[in-house]
Design a protein around this motif. Structure first.
Motif, PDB file in Angstrom:
ATOM      1  N   GLU A   9      29.781  56.655  42.449  1.00 41.88           N
ATOM      2  CA  GLU A   9      28.724  56.087  43.300  1.00 41.88           C
ATOM      3  C   GLU A   9      28.696  54.565  43.168  1.00 41.88           C
ATOM      4  N   ALA A  10      28.875  54.062  41.945  1.00 41.34           N
ATOM      5  CA  ALA A  10      28.908  52.611  41.722  1.00 41.34           C
ATOM      6  C   ALA A  10      30.042  51.978  42.522  1.00 41.34           C
ATOM      7  N   ILE A  11      31.196  52.646  42.542  1.00 45.13           N
ATOM      8  CA  ILE A  11      32.353  52.126  43.264  1.00 45.13           C
ATOM      9  C   ILE A  11      32.094  52.075  44.765  1.00 45.13           C
ATOM     10  N   GLU A  12      31.256  52.951  45.269  1.00 49.46           N
ATOM     11  CA  GLU A  12      30.897  52.882  46.692  1.00 49.46           C
ATOM     12  C   GLU A  12      30.189  51.571  47.013  1.00 49.46           C
ATOM     13  N   HIS A  13      29.472  51.020  46.030  1.00 56.05           N
ATOM     14  CA  HIS A  13      28.729  49.773  46.226  1.00 56.05           C
ATOM     15  C   HIS A  13      29.553  48.542  45.863  1.00 56.05           C
ATOM     16  N   VAL A  14      30.386  48.677  44.827  1.00 55.79           N
ATOM     17  CA  VAL A  14      31.176  47.551  44.322  1.00 55.79           C
ATOM     18  C   VAL A  14      32.600  48.049  44.110  1.00 55.79           C
ATOM     19  N   GLU A  15      33.359  48.135  45.183  1.00 55.60           N
ATOM     20  CA  GLU A  15      34.672  48.779  45.087  1.00 55.60           C
ATOM     21  C   GLU A  15      35.743  47.896  44.476  1.00 55.60           C
ATOM     22  N   ASP A  16      35.462  46.611  44.305  1.00 52.80           N
ATOM     23  CA  ASP A  16      36.493  45.704  43.795  1.00 52.80           C
ATOM     24  C   ASP A  16      36.188  45.170  42.395  1.00 52.80           C
ATOM     25  N   ASP A  17      35.479  45.944  41.590  1.00 53.44           N
ATOM     26  CA  ASP A  17      35.195  45.526  40.221  1.00 53.44           C
ATOM     27  C   ASP A  17      36.144  46.244  39.258  1.00 53.44           C
ATOM     28  N   LEU A  24      43.864  47.344  37.543  1.00 54.16           N
ATOM     29  CA  LEU A  24      44.873  46.304  37.380  1.00 54.16           C
ATOM     30  C   LEU A  24      45.297  45.678  38.707  1.00 54.16           C
ATOM     31  N   GLU A  25      45.176  46.400  39.808  1.00 54.54           N
ATOM     32  CA  GLU A  25      45.423  45.791  41.125  1.00 54.54           C
ATOM     33  C   GLU A  25      44.406  44.684  41.380  1.00 54.54           C
ATOM     34  N   ILE A  26      43.181  44.944  40.978  1.00 52.08           N
ATOM     35  CA  ILE A  26      42.103  43.978  41.193  1.00 52.08           C
ATOM     36  C   ILE A  26      42.238  42.806  40.222  1.00 52.08           C
ATOM     37  N   ASP A  27      42.528  43.109  38.965  1.00 57.98           N
ATOM     38  CA  ASP A  27      42.664  42.074  37.934  1.00 57.98           C
ATOM     39  C   ASP A  27      43.859  42.396  37.047  1.00 57.98           C
ATOM     40  N   PRO A  28      45.024  41.862  37.378  1.00 61.66           N
ATOM     41  CA  PRO A  28      46.237  42.162  36.607  1.00 61.66           C
ATOM     42  C   PRO A  28      46.177  41.717  35.148  1.00 61.66           C
ATOM     43  N   GLU A  29      45.209  40.895  34.805  1.00 62.49           N
ATOM     44  CA  GLU A  29      45.093  40.382  33.433  1.00 62.49           C
ATOM     45  C   GLU A  29      44.207  41.240  32.524  1.00 62.49           C
ATOM     46  N   ARG A  30      43.693  42.360  33.019  1.00 61.52           N
ATOM     47  CA  ARG A  30      42.813  43.220  32.197  1.00 61.52           C
ATOM     48  C   ARG A  30      43.635  43.922  31.131  1.00 61.52           C
ATOM     49  N   GLU A  31      43.582  43.369  29.926  1.00 59.85           N
ATOM     50  CA  GLU A  31      44.398  43.882  28.828  1.00 59.85           C
ATOM     51  C   GLU A  31      44.021  45.306  28.420  1.00 59.85           C
ATOM     52  N   ASN A  53      22.303  49.333  43.461  1.00 54.95           N
ATOM     53  CA  ASN A  53      23.109  48.285  42.876  1.00 54.95           C
ATOM     54  C   ASN A  53      24.239  48.912  42.072  1.00 54.95           C
ATOM     55  N   GLY A  54      25.457  48.541  42.411  1.00 53.13           N
ATOM     56  CA  GLY A  54      26.614  49.101  41.736  1.00 53.13           C
ATOM     57  C   GLY A  54      26.687  48.777  40.257  1.00 53.13           C
ATOM     58  N   TYR A  55      26.230  47.601  39.878  1.00 51.47           N
ATOM     59  CA  TYR A  55      26.291  47.212  38.468  1.00 51.47           C
ATOM     60  C   TYR A  55      25.261  47.970  37.639  1.00 51.47           C
ATOM     61  N   PHE A  56      24.118  48.218  38.226  1.00 51.72           N
ATOM     62  CA  PHE A  56      23.116  49.051  37.551  1.00 51.72           C
ATOM     63  C   PHE A  56      23.675  50.458  37.346  1.00 51.72           C
ATOM     64  N   VAL A 107      36.225  46.390  36.061  1.00 50.89           N
ATOM     65  CA  VAL A 107      35.572  47.010  34.900  1.00 50.89           C
ATOM     66  C   VAL A 107      35.081  48.413  35.254  1.00 50.89           C
ATOM     67  N   ILE A 108      34.485  48.561  36.415  1.00 50.81           N
ATOM     68  CA  ILE A 108      33.994  49.875  36.824  1.00 50.81           C
ATOM     69  C   ILE A 108      35.167  50.842  36.960  1.00 50.81           C
ATOM     70  N   TRP A 109      36.277  50.383  37.537  1.00 47.92           N
ATOM     71  CA  TRP A 109      37.453  51.249  37.653  1.00 47.92           C
ATOM     72  C   TRP A 109      37.992  51.630  36.278  1.00 47.92           C
ATOM     73  N   GLU A 110      37.986  50.677  35.354  1.00 52.79           N
ATOM     74  CA  GLU A 110      38.442  50.984  33.992  1.00 52.79           C
ATOM     75  C   GLU A 110      37.515  51.993  33.328  1.00 52.79           C
ATOM     76  N   HIS A 111      36.218  51.817  33.496  1.00 49.43           N
ATOM     77  CA  HIS A 111      35.258  52.786  32.945  1.00 49.43           C
ATOM     78  C   HIS A 111      35.509  54.173  33.530  1.00 49.43           C
ATOM     79  N   LEU A 112      35.777  54.222  34.823  1.00 49.66           N
ATOM     80  CA  LEU A 112      36.080  55.504  35.458  1.00 49.66           C
ATOM     81  C   LEU A 112      37.343  56.115  34.851  1.00 49.66           C
TER      82      LEU A 112
END
Length: 87
Positions: A27-35, A63-70, A1-4, A37-42
């Motif tokens: 590894e998380a991004i391999e499971h959930v590539e369009d999150d 920001l491509e996924i969510d342009p509103e992520r302040e 699970n990518g979120y785990f 938050v995970i990209w920001e954490h990375l």
């Protein structure tokens, strides 16, 4: 699970084990590539690893996924303007 995996990686990040966090976030991004938050954490992890170009890429992807992520926008802008650790 990518979120785990994201949660596990964030724990490693908070413990200062940035290399382990990086591997787990990827590894998380391999499971959930369009999150965004995970990209920001990375991105934050790459900042700690002093890999500016990878951090910029991760924040841009967030920001491509969510342009509103302040937080991602603020960190990206700070890195692009040479500001270290914009917290």
């Amino acid at each position: 699970n990518g979120y785990f995996l994201d949660s596990l990686a964030w724990i490693k990040f908070k413990q200062g084990d940035y290399e382990s966090a990086r591997r787990i976030f990827l590894e998380a991004i391999e499971h959930v590539e369009d999150d965004p938050v995970i990209w920001e954490h990375l991105g934050r992890t790459y900042e700690r690893l002093e890999n500016r170009s990878a951090a910029l890429e991760a924040y841009r992807r967030s920001l491509e996924i969510d342009p509103e992520r302040e937080t991602a926008r603020r960190r990206l802008d700070a890195l692009e303007n040479g500001v270290a650790n914009p917290e």
